[in-house]
Motif scaffolding. Structure first.
Motif, PDB file in Angstrom:
ATOM      1  N   ARG A 279       0.838  -1.194   0.000  1.00 41.15           N
ATOM      2  CA  ARG A 279       0.000   0.000   0.000  1.00 41.15           C
ATOM      3  C   ARG A 279       0.875   1.248   0.000  1.00 41.15           C
ATOM      4  NH1 ARG A 279      -5.004   0.855   0.537  1.00 41.15           N
ATOM      5  NH2 ARG A 279      -5.463  -1.247   1.316  1.00 41.15           N
ATOM      6  N   LEU A 280       0.629   2.110  -0.976  1.00 37.39           N
ATOM      7  CA  LEU A 280       1.362   3.372  -1.075  1.00 37.39           C
ATOM      8  C   LEU A 280       0.457   4.574  -0.890  1.00 37.39           C
ATOM      9  CD1 LEU A 280       3.666   2.705  -4.178  1.00 37.39           C
ATOM     10  CD2 LEU A 280       4.206   2.390  -1.757  1.00 37.39           C
ATOM     11  N   PHE A 281      -0.825   4.424  -1.212  1.00 41.64           N
ATOM     12  CA  PHE A 281      -1.799   5.513  -1.161  1.00 41.64           C
ATOM     13  C   PHE A 281      -3.008   5.066  -0.350  1.00 41.64           C
ATOM     14  CE2 PHE A 281       0.672   6.507  -4.906  1.00 41.64           C
ATOM     15  CZ  PHE A 281       0.661   7.899  -4.999  1.00 41.64           C
ATOM     16  N   PRO A 282      -3.907   5.995  -0.026  1.00 41.72           N
ATOM     17  CA  PRO A 282      -5.178   5.585   0.590  1.00 41.72           C
ATOM     18  C   PRO A 282      -5.944   4.640  -0.332  1.00 41.72           C
ATOM     19  CG  PRO A 282      -4.852   7.962   0.787  1.00 41.72           C
ATOM     20  CD  PRO A 282      -3.781   7.463  -0.129  1.00 41.72           C
ATOM     21  N   ASP A 283      -6.820   3.824   0.234  1.00 43.89           N
ATOM     22  CA  ASP A 283      -7.489   2.799  -0.567  1.00 43.89           C
ATOM     23  C   ASP A 283      -8.494   3.351  -1.569  1.00 43.89           C
ATOM     24  OD1 ASP A 283      -9.538   3.531   1.131  1.00 43.89           O
ATOM     25  OD2 ASP A 283      -9.611   1.615   2.202  1.00 43.89           O
ATOM     26  N   TRP A 284      -8.795   4.645  -1.502  1.00 41.19           N
ATOM     27  CA  TRP A 284      -9.729   5.230  -2.473  1.00 41.19           C
ATOM     28  C   TRP A 284      -9.026   5.749  -3.730  1.00 41.19           C
ATOM     29  CZ3 TRP A 284      -7.893  10.090  -3.031  1.00 41.19           C
ATOM     30  CH2 TRP A 284      -7.305  10.717  -1.926  1.00 41.19           C
ATOM     31  N   PHE A 285      -7.713   5.557  -3.803  1.00 42.37           N
ATOM     32  CA  PHE A 285      -6.927   6.132  -4.898  1.00 42.37           C
ATOM     33  C   PHE A 285      -6.486   5.059  -5.880  1.00 42.37           C
ATOM     34  CE2 PHE A 285      -2.991   7.521  -6.892  1.00 42.37           C
ATOM     35  CZ  PHE A 285      -3.225   8.848  -7.206  1.00 42.37           C
ATOM     36  N   THR A 286      -6.808   5.255  -7.161  1.00 35.91           N
ATOM     37  CA  THR A 286      -6.379   4.366  -8.237  1.00 35.91           C
ATOM     38  C   THR A 286      -5.791   5.205  -9.372  1.00 35.91           C
ATOM     39  OG1 THR A 286      -7.981   2.618  -7.720  1.00 35.91           O
ATOM     40  CG2 THR A 286      -7.181   2.719  -9.991  1.00 35.91           C
ATOM     41  N   LEU A 287      -4.698   4.720  -9.952  1.00 31.85           N
ATOM     42  CA  LEU A 287      -4.024   5.446 -11.035  1.00 31.85           C
ATOM     43  C   LEU A 287      -3.707   4.475 -12.166  1.00 31.85           C
ATOM     44  CD1 LEU A 287      -2.433   8.010 -12.107  1.00 31.85           C
ATOM     45  CD2 LEU A 287      -0.427   6.990 -11.011  1.00 31.85           C
ATOM     46  N   GLY A 288      -4.088   4.844 -13.381  1.00 31.26           N
ATOM     47  CA  GLY A 288      -3.799   3.997 -14.526  1.00 31.26           C
ATOM     48  C   GLY A 288      -3.565   4.826 -15.772  1.00 31.26           C
ATOM     49  N   GLU A 289      -3.275   4.140 -16.861  1.00 32.99           N
ATOM     50  CA  GLU A 289      -3.055   4.812 -18.140  1.00 32.99           C
ATOM     51  C   GLU A 289      -4.054   4.333 -19.182  1.00 32.99           C
ATOM     52  OE1 GLU A 289       0.509   3.961 -20.315  1.00 32.99           O
ATOM     53  OE2 GLU A 289       0.536   1.846 -19.742  1.00 32.99           O
ATOM     54  N   ARG A 290      -4.341   5.218 -20.141  1.00 34.27           N
ATOM     55  CA  ARG A 290      -5.274   4.911 -21.222  1.00 34.27           C
ATOM     56  C   ARG A 290      -4.627   5.283 -22.554  1.00 34.27           C
ATOM     57  NH1 ARG A 290     -10.524   7.969 -18.622  1.00 34.27           N
ATOM     58  NH2 ARG A 290     -10.638   6.804 -16.660  1.00 34.27           N
ATOM     59  N   PRO A 291      -3.718   4.458 -23.042  1.00 36.57           N
ATOM     60  CA  PRO A 291      -2.966   4.821 -24.243  1.00 36.57           C
ATOM     61  C   PRO A 291      -3.790   4.877 -25.520  1.00 36.57           C
ATOM     62  CG  PRO A 291      -2.467   2.583 -23.570  1.00 36.57           C
ATOM     63  CD  PRO A 291      -3.281   3.172 -22.472  1.00 36.57           C
ATOM     64  N   MET A 292      -4.977   4.272 -25.519  1.00 39.60           N
ATOM     65  CA  MET A 292      -5.802   4.267 -26.726  1.00 39.60           C
ATOM     66  C   MET A 292      -6.909   5.323 -26.671  1.00 39.60           C
ATOM     67  SD  MET A 292      -4.515   1.722 -28.605  1.00 39.60           S
ATOM     68  CE  MET A 292      -5.591   0.620 -29.517  1.00 39.60           C
ATOM     69  N   GLU A 293      -6.810   6.241 -25.736  1.00 35.81           N
ATOM     70  CA  GLU A 293      -7.820   7.302 -25.621  1.00 35.81           C
ATOM     71  C   GLU A 293      -7.735   8.223 -26.837  1.00 35.81           C
ATOM     72  OE1 GLU A 293      -8.277  11.036 -22.659  1.00 35.81           O
ATOM     73  OE2 GLU A 293      -8.349   9.068 -21.683  1.00 35.81           O
ATOM     74  N   ARG A 294      -8.851   8.409 -27.507  1.00 35.57           N
ATOM     75  CA  ARG A 294      -8.861   9.190 -28.736  1.00 35.57           C
ATOM     76  C   ARG A 294      -8.581  10.666 -28.468  1.00 35.57           C
ATOM     77  NH1 ARG A 294     -10.724   7.552 -33.422  1.00 35.57           N
ATOM     78  NH2 ARG A 294     -11.664   9.583 -33.885  1.00 35.57           N
ATOM     79  N   GLY A 295      -7.675  11.220 -29.257  1.00 38.36           N
ATOM     80  CA  GLY A 295      -7.400  12.646 -29.202  1.00 38.36           C
ATOM     81  C   GLY A 295      -6.541  13.104 -28.050  1.00 38.36           C
ATOM     82  N   ALA A 296      -6.091  12.193 -27.201  1.00 38.08           N
ATOM     83  CA  ALA A 296      -5.328  12.594 -26.015  1.00 38.08           C
ATOM     84  C   ALA A 296      -3.865  12.863 -26.363  1.00 38.08           C
ATOM     85  CB  ALA A 296      -5.437  11.529 -24.936  1.00 38.08           C
ATOM     86  N   MET A 297      -3.177  13.525 -25.453  1.00 43.97           N
ATOM     87  CA  MET A 297      -1.836  14.027 -25.730  1.00 43.97           C
ATOM     88  C   MET A 297      -0.804  12.930 -25.966  1.00 43.97           C
ATOM     89  SD  MET A 297      -1.370  17.192 -26.137  1.00 43.97           S
ATOM     90  CE  MET A 297      -1.731  18.884 -25.689  1.00 43.97           C
ATOM     91  N   ALA A 298      -0.942  11.783 -25.322  1.00 44.28           N
ATOM     92  CA  ALA A 298       0.095  10.755 -25.427  1.00 44.28           C
ATOM     93  C   ALA A 298      -0.417   9.453 -26.026  1.00 44.28           C
ATOM     94  CB  ALA A 298       0.701  10.485 -24.047  1.00 44.28           C
ATOM     95  N   SER A 299      -1.524   9.515 -26.745  1.00 45.70           N
ATOM     96  CA  SER A 299      -2.134   8.295 -27.276  1.00 45.70           C
ATOM     97  C   SER A 299      -1.261   7.639 -28.338  1.00 45.70           C
ATOM     98  CB  SER A 299      -3.510   8.611 -27.872  1.00 45.70           C
ATOM     99  OG  SER A 299      -4.381   9.079 -26.877  1.00 45.70           O
ATOM    100  N   SER A 300      -1.169   6.308 -28.277  1.00 46.80           N
ATOM    101  CA  SER A 300      -0.436   5.535 -29.277  1.00 46.80           C
ATOM    102  C   SER A 300      -0.836   4.073 -29.155  1.00 46.80           C
ATOM    103  CB  SER A 300       1.074   5.658 -29.092  1.00 46.80           C
ATOM    104  OG  SER A 300       1.764   4.843 -30.032  1.00 46.80           O
ATOM    105  N   PRO A 301      -1.057   3.392 -30.283  1.00 43.26           N
ATOM    106  CA  PRO A 301      -1.427   1.976 -30.221  1.00 43.26           C
ATOM    107  C   PRO A 301      -0.240   1.049 -30.004  1.00 43.26           C
ATOM    108  CG  PRO A 301      -1.411   2.707 -32.495  1.00 43.26           C
ATOM    109  CD  PRO A 301      -1.133   3.925 -31.650  1.00 43.26           C
ATOM    110  N   PHE A 302       0.981   1.566 -30.128  1.00 42.92           N
ATOM    111  CA  PHE A 302       2.167   0.740 -29.905  1.00 42.92           C
ATOM    112  C   PHE A 302       3.220   1.547 -29.171  1.00 42.92           C
ATOM    113  CE2 PHE A 302       2.459   2.784 -34.025  1.00 42.92           C
ATOM    114  CZ  PHE A 302       3.745   3.296 -34.077  1.00 42.92           C
TER     115      PHE A 302
END
Length: 446
Positions: A279-302
């Motif tokens: 455990r590093l954060f409170p249990d209500w905190f989740t962090l992830g990435e969405r590389p296939m999000e359309r139009g986003a700044m860092a999107s890439s399929p590979f």
């Protein structure tokens, strides 16, 4: 500017050059090879005090080749993607491989991991902007800020607009390419009163120019931020709650990602080595990435290994759920790549969000940090010490601006002490987050 850049033609040319490099490497005896090629073109405008300071038209291109020869690796690159240059680069990479040490972890990512879904992620939006139009926008931005009462002078306004193509190919037969664009407008102003001078800025950034804020609002916001800093004083020293404004809270996410990056882990240069599942954060905190999000700044399929990107969860309900690994770092650690060669893409937080006013009320008495200075972050120990500026908060309300103080703590303690995340999400970069309220840090002021 963008009319002169034929993205489709450039994409076809780079793909052809990459295939030529792979064929040549194979002909020269390489066991495996990977090629990265890119070309970018853009315009940059800077104005100051109502006058044009600079107009820069840029075009950058390059090709990089890495070959693998009996466990040895050689890499070479060039800013010229012409046929003659490609031969020279491949030959140099082969020559270098003869002198490097054998590395069992070196090599392409496994063939079965190569990306097969390569959708258009809506990240290429050229801006048909003439030089004259770009200058007009930058001047309008600055003029709107300078018109605000109390603004003494300007550090200038800048507009940048660019588009490009990147290609990655390897001897597994994978070839991926992506067109992209990025546009931004910023303004920095100076205000003065009897207490002295202050400076601040604002900016807008997007892949699609239609999603940029209008020039005048950027200038006015820069003026507002600058004027709010007048009359700044040093805060009291003590152990106090600290609220990181959304504009700087993304840096805390960045420090976390650096600590769970494969390169830091296999070098034993991270305070989060061997911490999966903890455990590093409170249990209500989740962090992830969405590389296939359309139009986003860092999107890439590979990723930079050609591996299919995917949604990854790095922090799940407060616990460290995954490291951030490329094919090479995964082999060094005896793990599997997470599709993160080149870093994380479009980091998003899942957590209950509170209004900015609620965070201030919960803080009660402490400091709201809106600017950070210096590089006082130790990735090995997690120790954190930065110069800061912002606002003093008393009884849950902002009282006056503060400056010339430091905030210090330890990243692990700060993460565990996260009290709430704000709904004031800053979406201008690849990390989307609101303000962070940390329960206690050392504030060193007067």
């Amino acid at each position: 500017m963008s009319k002169a850049f034929d993205a489709a033609a450039q994409q076809a040319l780079l793909e052809s050059r990459a295939e030529q490099a792979l064929a040549l490497a194979r002909h020269l005896g390489a066991d495996a090879c990977e090629v990265g090629a890119s070309v970018d073109q853009g315009i940059g405008i800077s104005v100051r005090e109502g006058e044009v300071e600079s107009v820069e038209l840029s075009r950058d291109q390059g090709i990089a080749v890495t070959v693998y020869l009996r466990g040895h690796k050689g890499s070479a690159s060039s800013t010229d993607a012409g046929e003659a240059s490609i031969r020279e680069v491949v030959e140099k990479a082969m020559a270098i491989a003869l002198y490097t040490g054998e590395d069992p972890a070196a090599g392409l990512a496994d063939a079965e991991l190569m990306a097969t879904e390569l959708p258009d992620l809506d990240v290429h939006h050229p801006w048909p902007l003439s030089t004259e139009q770009a200058i007009e926008l930058a001047l309008a931005c600055e003029a709107a800020g300078r018109a605000e009462a109390g603004i003494r002078q300007s550090e200038g306004a800048s507009l940048s607009s660019g588009e490009g193509v990147r290609v990655y190919a390897n001897s597994h037969g994978f070839l991926g390419s992506q067109r992209g664009s990025r546009h931004s407008l910023s303004c920095m102003l100076i205000a003065e009163d009897a207490s002295g001078m202050q400076r601040d800025y604002d900016y807008t950034s997007a892949r699609n120019p239609r999603e940029l804020r209008d020039a005048e609002s950027v200038g006015r916001k820069a003026a507002e931020r600058t004027l709010q800093r007048l009359g700044a004083r040093r805060p009291a020293t003590g152990r106090l709650p600290v609220m990181f404004d959304a504009t700087v809270a993304s840096g805390l996410v960045g420090h976390l990602m650096s600590a769970i990056a494969g390169g830091s882990l296999y070098r034993q240069a991270s305070f989060l080595c061997d911490r999966l599942g903890e455990r590093l954060f409170p249990d209500w905190f989740t962090l992830g990435e969405r590389p296939m999000e359309r139009g986003a700044m860092a999107s890439s399929p590979f990723d930079n290994d050609g591996v299919q990107t995917r949604d990854n969860v790095f922090i799940e309900e407060g616990r460290l759920a995954s490291y951030m690994l490329s094919a090479y770092s995964a082999r060094r650690l005896g793990l599997q790549t997470t599709g993160n060669a080149g870093g994380a893409r479009n980091l998003r937080i899942a957590a209950p969000l509170a209004a900015r006013e609620e965070l201030l009320a919960r803080m009660g008495r402490g400091v709201l940090v809106t600017e950070l200075m210096g590089q006082g972050v130790n990735g090995v120990t997690g120790d954190y010490s930065r110069g800061a500026a912002g606002f003093w908060v008393e009884n849950g309300e902002i009282q006056y601006p503060v400056e010339e103080f430091t905030i210090a703590g330890n990243l692990e303690t700060m993460f565990k002490g996260l009290q709430a995340v704000g709904s004031d999400i800053d979406t201008r970069g690849s990390i989307h987050t609101g303000s962070w309220l940390i329960d206690e840090m050392t504030v060193a002021g007067s």
